[in-house]
Design an enzyme around this catalytic site. Structure first.
Site, short mmCIF file in Angstrom:
data_model
loop_
_atom_site.label_atom_id
_atom_site.label_comp_id
_atom_site.label_asym_id
_atom_site.label_seq_id
_atom_site.Cartn_x
_atom_site.Cartn_y
_atom_site.Cartn_z
N HIS A 21 1.01 -1.47 0.09
CA HIS A 21 0.08 0.21 -0.09
C HIS A 21 0.96 0.96 -0.23
CE1 HIS A 21 -3.65 2.27 1.08
NE2 HIS A 21 -3.00 2.72 1.98
N GLU A 22 1.85 1.25 1.08
CA GLU A 22 2.60 2.02 1.13
C GLU A 22 3.55 2.51 -0.30
OE1 GLU A 22 1.92 4.39 3.17
OE2 GLU A 22 0.37 3.90 4.40
N HIS A 25 1.61 4.32 -2.68
CA HIS A 25 1.38 5.42 -2.31
C HIS A 25 2.94 5.80 -3.45
CE1 HIS A 25 -1.59 6.24 -0.34
NE2 HIS A 25 -1.33 5.33 0.23
N HIS A 31 -5.55 7.12 -1.93
CA HIS A 31 -6.46 5.65 -1.48
C HIS A 31 -8.01 5.69 -2.83
CE1 HIS A 31 -4.96 6.25 2.44
NE2 HIS A 31 -4.30 5.29 2.59
N CYS A 32 -8.19 4.15 -3.19
CA CYS A 32 -9.12 3.94 -4.01
C CYS A 32 -10.38 4.25 -3.08
CB CYS A 32 -9.26 2.42 -3.92
SG CYS A 32 -9.41 2.30 -5.69
N CYS A 37 -10.02 -3.18 -2.21
CA CYS A 37 -8.22 -2.79 -3.56
C CYS A 37 -7.42 -2.52 -2.30
CB CYS A 37 -8.75 -1.51 -4.60
SG CYS A 37 -7.24 -1.37 -5.16
N CYS A 56 -7.55 -2.87 -7.71
CA CYS A 56 -8.71 -2.70 -8.97
C CYS A 56 -7.86 -2.62 -10.39
CB CYS A 56 -9.66 -1.58 -7.72
SG CYS A 56 -9.46 -0.72 -8.82
N CYS A 59 -6.72 1.53 -10.38
CA CYS A 59 -5.14 1.61 -9.28
C CYS A 59 -4.32 0.83 -10.40
CB CYS A 59 -5.88 0.93 -8.10
SG CYS A 59 -6.71 2.02 -6.82
#
Length: 94
Positions: A21-22, A25, A31-32, A37, A56, A59
């Site tokens: 996740h990070e 970024h 953020h989705c 996702c 997803c 993204c």
């Protein structure tokens, strides 16, 4: 004094999800709000535990546009990585 068991599988699962996740970024994806996702925000542990390891389609396209990679090759490599993990939580993502 009560002894606590350490769930290394859960630590690994959460660490991989947070890192993915990070790092995403870092490549400019926010953020989705479209689908379930990896890039969904989370406000508590239960939400974090429910996030998938995958992006997803929205993204994924943002990420692909930002760093220019072959989507099929990415998924094949991710499949190989997840298959190599001897971890029930991680393997369910395949």
């Amino acid at each position: 004094m009560k002894k606590y068991e350490i769930d290394y599988s859960l630590i690994k699962f959460r660490s991989m999800a947070v890192m993915g996740h990070e790092i995403t970024h870092m490549f400019g994806v926010r953020h989705c709000v479209f689908n379930k996702c990896l890039m969904n925000g989370s406000n508590h542990l239960e939400e974090s535990n429910k996030k998938p390891f995958h992006l997803c389609i929205v993204c994924l396209r943002k990420m692909q546009s930002n760093i220019k990679f072959d989507i099929l090759e990415r998924y094949l490599r991710l499949r190989d990585f997840f298959c190599s993990q001897k971890d029930e939580r991680v393997n369910k993502e395949i």
